[in-house]
Each structure stands twice: as structure tokens, then as C-alpha cells.
Design a protein around this motif. Structure first.
Motif, PDB file in Angstrom:
ATOM      1  N   LEU A 178      -8.422   0.468   9.981  1.00 50.64           N
ATOM      2  CA  LEU A 178      -8.954  -0.749  10.433  1.00 50.64           C
ATOM      3  C   LEU A 178      -8.106  -0.953  11.295  1.00 50.64           C
ATOM      4  O   LEU A 178      -8.647  -1.717  12.526  1.00 50.64           O
ATOM      5  CB  LEU A 178      -8.672  -1.877   9.199  1.00 50.64           C
ATOM      6  N   LEU A 179      -6.827  -0.984  11.570  1.00 44.38           N
ATOM      7  CA  LEU A 179      -5.974  -1.502  12.785  1.00 44.38           C
ATOM      8  C   LEU A 179      -6.289  -0.556  13.755  1.00 44.38           C
ATOM      9  O   LEU A 179      -6.154  -0.820  14.854  1.00 44.38           O
ATOM     10  CB  LEU A 179      -4.376  -1.449  12.084  1.00 44.38           C
ATOM     11  N   ALA A 180      -6.525   0.759  13.755  1.00 44.56           N
ATOM     12  CA  ALA A 180      -6.944   1.706  14.661  1.00 44.56           C
ATOM     13  C   ALA A 180      -7.911   1.500  15.517  1.00 44.56           C
ATOM     14  O   ALA A 180      -8.254   1.213  16.749  1.00 44.56           O
ATOM     15  CB  ALA A 180      -6.681   3.097  14.458  1.00 44.56           C
ATOM     16  N   GLY A 194       1.678  -1.997  -6.735  1.00 46.56           N
ATOM     17  CA  GLY A 194       1.817  -0.726  -5.810  1.00 46.56           C
ATOM     18  C   GLY A 194       0.865   0.313  -5.858  1.00 46.56           C
ATOM     19  O   GLY A 194       0.545   0.475  -4.566  1.00 46.56           O
ATOM     20  N   ASP A 195       0.034   0.280  -6.763  1.00 49.49           N
ATOM     21  CA  ASP A 195      -1.225   0.984  -6.526  1.00 49.49           C
ATOM     22  C   ASP A 195      -2.213   0.406  -5.773  1.00 49.49           C
ATOM     23  O   ASP A 195      -2.576   1.151  -4.526  1.00 49.49           O
ATOM     24  CB  ASP A 195      -2.006   1.290  -8.022  1.00 49.49           C
ATOM     25  N   LEU A 196      -2.291  -0.807  -5.659  1.00 51.63           N
ATOM     26  CA  LEU A 196      -3.319  -1.506  -4.755  1.00 51.63           C
ATOM     27  C   LEU A 196      -2.664  -1.607  -3.231  1.00 51.63           C
ATOM     28  O   LEU A 196      -3.576  -1.202  -2.323  1.00 51.63           O
ATOM     29  CB  LEU A 196      -3.500  -2.798  -5.530  1.00 51.63           C
ATOM     30  N   LEU A 197      -1.525  -1.786  -3.214  1.00 50.71           N
ATOM     31  CA  LEU A 197      -1.097  -1.666  -1.829  1.00 50.71           C
ATOM     32  C   LEU A 197      -1.048  -0.486  -1.126  1.00 50.71           C
ATOM     33  O   LEU A 197      -1.401  -0.258   0.021  1.00 50.71           O
ATOM     34  CB  LEU A 197       0.532  -2.231  -1.971  1.00 50.71           C
ATOM     35  N   THR A 198      -0.715   0.712  -1.772  1.00 52.67           N
ATOM     36  CA  THR A 198      -0.857   2.067  -1.425  1.00 52.67           C
ATOM     37  C   THR A 198      -2.475   2.294  -0.680  1.00 52.67           C
ATOM     38  O   THR A 198      -2.593   2.847   0.144  1.00 52.67           O
ATOM     39  CB  THR A 198      -0.560   3.082  -2.514  1.00 52.67           C
ATOM     40  N   ARG A 199      -3.300   2.090  -1.684  1.00 48.96           N
ATOM     41  CA  ARG A 199      -4.791   2.264  -1.328  1.00 48.96           C
ATOM     42  C   ARG A 199      -4.986   1.243  -0.040  1.00 48.96           C
ATOM     43  O   ARG A 199      -5.620   1.645   0.990  1.00 48.96           O
ATOM     44  CB  ARG A 199      -5.730   1.910  -2.178  1.00 48.96           C
ATOM     45  N   LEU A 200      -4.646   0.151   0.171  1.00 52.00           N
ATOM     46  CA  LEU A 200      -4.870  -0.883   1.157  1.00 52.00           C
ATOM     47  C   LEU A 200      -4.052  -0.328   2.458  1.00 52.00           C
ATOM     48  O   LEU A 200      -4.568  -0.615   3.616  1.00 52.00           O
ATOM     49  CB  LEU A 200      -4.521  -2.125   1.084  1.00 52.00           C
ATOM     50  N   ALA A 201      -2.941   0.206   2.242  1.00 54.41           N
ATOM     51  CA  ALA A 201      -2.033   0.770   3.375  1.00 54.41           C
ATOM     52  C   ALA A 201      -2.808   1.894   4.163  1.00 54.41           C
ATOM     53  O   ALA A 201      -2.950   1.898   5.373  1.00 54.41           O
ATOM     54  CB  ALA A 201      -0.639   1.025   2.730  1.00 54.41           C
ATOM     55  N   PHE A 202      -3.613   2.654   3.464  1.00 52.82           N
ATOM     56  CA  PHE A 202      -4.069   4.013   3.927  1.00 52.82           C
ATOM     57  C   PHE A 202      -5.624   3.341   4.684  1.00 52.82           C
ATOM     58  O   PHE A 202      -5.907   3.867   5.685  1.00 52.82           O
ATOM     59  CB  PHE A 202      -4.357   5.001   2.929  1.00 52.82           C
ATOM     60  N   PRO A 251       1.670   4.311   7.026  1.00 48.68           N
ATOM     61  CA  PRO A 251       0.239   4.951   7.430  1.00 48.68           C
ATOM     62  C   PRO A 251      -0.274   4.260   8.794  1.00 48.68           C
ATOM     63  O   PRO A 251      -1.176   5.023   9.457  1.00 48.68           O
ATOM     64  CB  PRO A 251      -0.331   4.667   6.238  1.00 48.68           C
ATOM     65  N   ALA A 252      -0.189   3.008   9.037  1.00 45.98           N
ATOM     66  CA  ALA A 252      -0.751   2.457  10.118  1.00 45.98           C
ATOM     67  C   ALA A 252      -0.074   3.084  11.299  1.00 45.98           C
ATOM     68  O   ALA A 252      -0.746   3.422  12.578  1.00 45.98           O
ATOM     69  CB  ALA A 252      -0.698   1.115  10.158  1.00 45.98           C
ATOM     70  N   LEU A 253       1.113   3.191  11.155  1.00 45.65           N
ATOM     71  CA  LEU A 253       1.981   3.738  12.490  1.00 45.65           C
ATOM     72  C   LEU A 253       1.629   5.203  12.685  1.00 45.65           C
ATOM     73  O   LEU A 253       1.118   5.523  13.810  1.00 45.65           O
ATOM     74  CB  LEU A 253       3.600   3.752  12.289  1.00 45.65           C
ATOM     75  N   ALA A 305       5.171  -2.947  15.386  1.00 43.94           N
ATOM     76  CA  ALA A 305       6.315  -3.630  14.536  1.00 43.94           C
ATOM     77  C   ALA A 305       5.936  -3.434  13.058  1.00 43.94           C
ATOM     78  O   ALA A 305       4.848  -3.822  12.509  1.00 43.94           O
ATOM     79  CB  ALA A 305       6.292  -5.078  14.831  1.00 43.94           C
ATOM     80  N   GLY A 306       6.836  -2.973  12.291  1.00 45.08           N
ATOM     81  CA  GLY A 306       6.760  -2.618  10.817  1.00 45.08           C
ATOM     82  C   GLY A 306       8.057  -2.279  10.330  1.00 45.08           C
ATOM     83  O   GLY A 306       8.903  -1.825  10.939  1.00 45.08           O
ATOM     84  N   THR A 307       8.112  -2.442   8.899  1.00 44.58           N
ATOM     85  CA  THR A 307       9.310  -2.059   8.193  1.00 44.58           C
ATOM     86  C   THR A 307       9.521  -1.045   6.751  1.00 44.58           C
ATOM     87  O   THR A 307       9.832  -0.132   7.057  1.00 44.58           O
ATOM     88  CB  THR A 307      10.584  -3.358   7.807  1.00 44.58           C
ATOM     89  N   PRO A 308       8.452  -1.508   6.172  1.00 44.32           N
ATOM     90  CA  PRO A 308       8.466  -0.826   4.598  1.00 44.32           C
ATOM     91  C   PRO A 308       7.682   0.537   4.802  1.00 44.32           C
ATOM     92  O   PRO A 308       6.642   0.560   5.768  1.00 44.32           O
ATOM     93  CB  PRO A 308       8.304  -1.638   3.803  1.00 44.32           C
ATOM     94  N   GLU A 309       7.584   1.098   3.810  1.00 40.24           N
ATOM     95  CA  GLU A 309       6.718   2.494   3.703  1.00 40.24           C
ATOM     96  C   GLU A 309       5.203   2.100   3.723  1.00 40.24           C
ATOM     97  O   GLU A 309       4.605   3.051   4.518  1.00 40.24           O
ATOM     98  CB  GLU A 309       7.068   3.224   2.373  1.00 40.24           C
ATOM     99  N   VAL A 310       5.006   0.989   3.286  1.00 46.87           N
ATOM    100  CA  VAL A 310       3.431   0.614   3.223  1.00 46.87           C
ATOM    101  C   VAL A 310       2.959   0.642   4.776  1.00 46.87           C
ATOM    102  O   VAL A 310       1.792   0.506   5.252  1.00 46.87           O
ATOM    103  CB  VAL A 310       3.339  -0.695   2.607  1.00 46.87           C
TER     104      VAL A 310
END
Length: 314
Positions: free
Chosen positions: A176-178, A163-171, A14-16, A6-11
Motif C-alpha cells: 500500500l505504501l509503495a 503480533g500476528d495481526l501486526l505482522t500481516r499488516l506490515a507486509f 517490509p515497507a522499507l 522514517a521508521g524504527t522497529p521490525e514492523v
């Protein structure tokens, strides 16, 4: 495990991608928010997660509400073992939470219990946090209150926007999620209750929250601009119209300007605050694209004594 993501935005993409690439799990379906109007034509556009799932040939579910009976029935048919979540954007009812045998596991972009809520990265920057991170936790009906499986930390850099920080955390968080899915599947990972101390809340920032208070110290102005970039966008008034502030730089050695007072040189534009001045680096006038502040200042011809943040037109 059989997963429904379950997810929606670009952020969330990477997890998907990380879960699609896993050789241990199968992403059977994706749940995302319905198509939304975008662009000048306001035509309906699928979410970034929906587009990525479609590219991968994965079934996409777009319930108007996760309470919809048709959606819940389809989720029961799929019978996922676990449902990983990244920025889905809707509250999950108990009827949905009860379907996967191993629950819904959220990747949240803070070190819980700090910054529970919709805008953890923005609030971490606004508060001047030097370190933040991401957490995976088991979703309960409370707000981001469930027990935590794993965490990672991330340094907040002095010039980071949200935006910068969220991009790094997303990747970083995608790994972490996997890893959390792996640990749940093989039984080596167990969720630990969050501590009762250190809870802070991070509600979504509104346009009103993003208005600059020029009587605040320069560091606070800088944090507001960085925390509200790219959304909702820090702004102020100039000659009665909104002016978006894209980037500023505190200048500890300059304290000769009153709060909001402007001073323009050939290549630099300065504004006073409640402490020392800030240099305006990039701005975006109403209805225009972002531009260098010096170019904007040349165009509007700032007069001596003009101020930001006042509604009166010169």
C-alpha cells in the motif's frame, strides 16, 4: 521520487524493503531512533530499520530529536520529494514537515479515523473488532488526523495476537505504501479528508493496562491476553509473584469456577472469570521462559481453592 524513509522497529522493515525494490523511487536516506540498550548486557543496538538500511548501503540518520538543527540541515541538503513513515516513534516538528515538497506520508495500522495513536492493532483486538486494516495519510501536526491516500482491510482472526495481526499488516501495508508513492508521483492519487465521525484513540498500552481483571467476562480476558501479546504482556499474580499469560482459550461450557479460581487436571489448567472459565494454554513465570500451563501447574502443585490475581502468598 527521491525519498527519505522514517521508521524504527521490525514492523517497518517490509515497507522499507518494498521502497528499496521499487524501480520508480530512490531511498536516499533513512531516519530512525538512536541506538538503544538491549539484551542482558544492555549494550547499544541499532534499530532493525537502521540495520536493514546499512545492509543496503543507505545513509542512516539517528537524531536524538527530529528537532535537532544538524538533522534538519542534513534533510534540507538531501531535499527529498517525499518522506514515507512507518512507526518512526517521535513527533515531527513543523520545521521537518515543511522540508519535503510532497510532505511526509505515514503508513498507519488502522482504518482511520478509527484507532488514532501508538497502539492501533492492540486496541482493535481489545475492542473485539472483526475487521481492521491500514491507511496511508499525509502527516499534519495533529495526531493521525491528516487526509488519507489509501486503505486496505484485514480480517481479525479469532486467535490473533497483536503480533500476528501486526505482522500481516506490515507486509500488506508495504504494498500500500509503495503504491501510494507511485500515485503521488504520477498525480493520480489525492488525499481525502478523514470523516469527523468514528474517531477513536489508541494510546500505548502500559504494564498496568495489561493486568488481568478476573471479574471481567472470559471474552474480555482472552482479548486482553491476545492484545497484549507480545508486548507489554498480559499478567496476573500467583502466590504474590507475577505470572505472564501467553495464551488462553475461553470455555463457554464451564462456569463452575469463581473469578480467578484455579483448577488443574493432568493436561489442562482452568481459571474462572466473571462469566465462564478460560483454559490457560501457555504461561511465563517470573524469570523463566514461556511454558505449557500444564507443565507449570505440575511444578507449583496448585492447591484446591487457590486463586490468580491475589497478592497473598499461600
Amino acid at each position: 521520487m527521491k525519498l527519505v524513509f522514517a521508521g524504527t522497529p521490525e514492523v517497518a522493515v517490509p515497507a522499507l524493503d518494498a521502497l528499496i525494490a521499487s524501480d520508480r523511487h530512490e531511498v536516499s536516506a533513512v531516519v530512525t531512533r538512536p541506538d538503544a540498550p538491549a539484551g542482558r548486557g544492555r549494550r547499544l543496538v541499532a534499530s532493525p530499520v537502521a540495520e536493514r538500511a546499512a545492509e543496503a548501503g543507505i545513509e542512516v540518520l539517528k537524531p536524538v530529536s527530529p528537532r535537532d538543527e544538524d538533522f534538519l540541515a542534513r534533510l534540507r541538503e538531501i531535499a527529498p520529494d517525499c518522506c514515507p513513515v512507518v512507526a518512526y516513534g517521535a513527533l515531527l516538528p513543523k520545521a521537518a514537515l515543511d522540508i519535503p515538497a510532497r510532505g511526509w506520508v505515514n503508513l498507519h495500522f488502522s482504518l482511520l479515523p478509527a484507532w488514532r495513536g501508538a497502539a492501533p492493532v492492540q486496541h482493535a483486538i481489545l475492542a473485539g473488532d472483526e475487521v481492521t486494516g491500514a491507511s496511508t495519510f499525509l502527516i499534519e501536526q495533529g495526531l493521525d488526523s491528516g487526509p488519507v491516500f489509501g486503505v486496505l482491510t484485514e480480517q481479525v482472526r479469532p486467535t490473533d495476537t497483536s503480533g500476528d495481526l501486526l505482522t500481516r499488516l506490515a507486509f500488506a501495508g508495504s504494498g500500500l505504501l509503495a503504491a501510494t508513492m507511485d500515485g503521488i508521483e504520477d498525480g493520480t492519487l489525492h488525499a481525502v479528508p478523514q470523516p469527523a465521525e468514528g474517531i477513536s484513540l489508541a494510546p500505548k498500552l502500559t504494564v498496568e493496562d495489561a493486568q488481568v481483571d478476573w471479574t471481567a467476562p472470559a471474552l474480555r480476558v482472552d482479548r486482553l491476553v491476545r492484545g497484549c501479546t507480545p508486548a507489554p504482556g498480559a499478567w496476573t499474580l500467583f502466590r504474590g509473584e507475577r505470572l505472564k499469560l501467553v495464551a488462553v482459550k475461553p470455555l463457554p461450557d464451564r462456569a463452575d469456577l469463581a473469578p480467578g479460581e484455579l483448577s488443574a487436571a493432568k493436561k489442562n489448567v482452568y481459571a474462572g472469570t466473571g462469566s465462564h472459565a478460560v483454559e490457560l494454554l501457555w504461561v511465563q513465570p517470573q524469570g523463566k521462559k514461556p511454558m505449557l500451563a500444564a507443565d507449570w501447574a505440575r511444578g507449583v502443585r496448585i492447591a484446591p481453592g487457590e486463586h490468580l490475581g491475589v497478592a497473598d502468598v499461600r
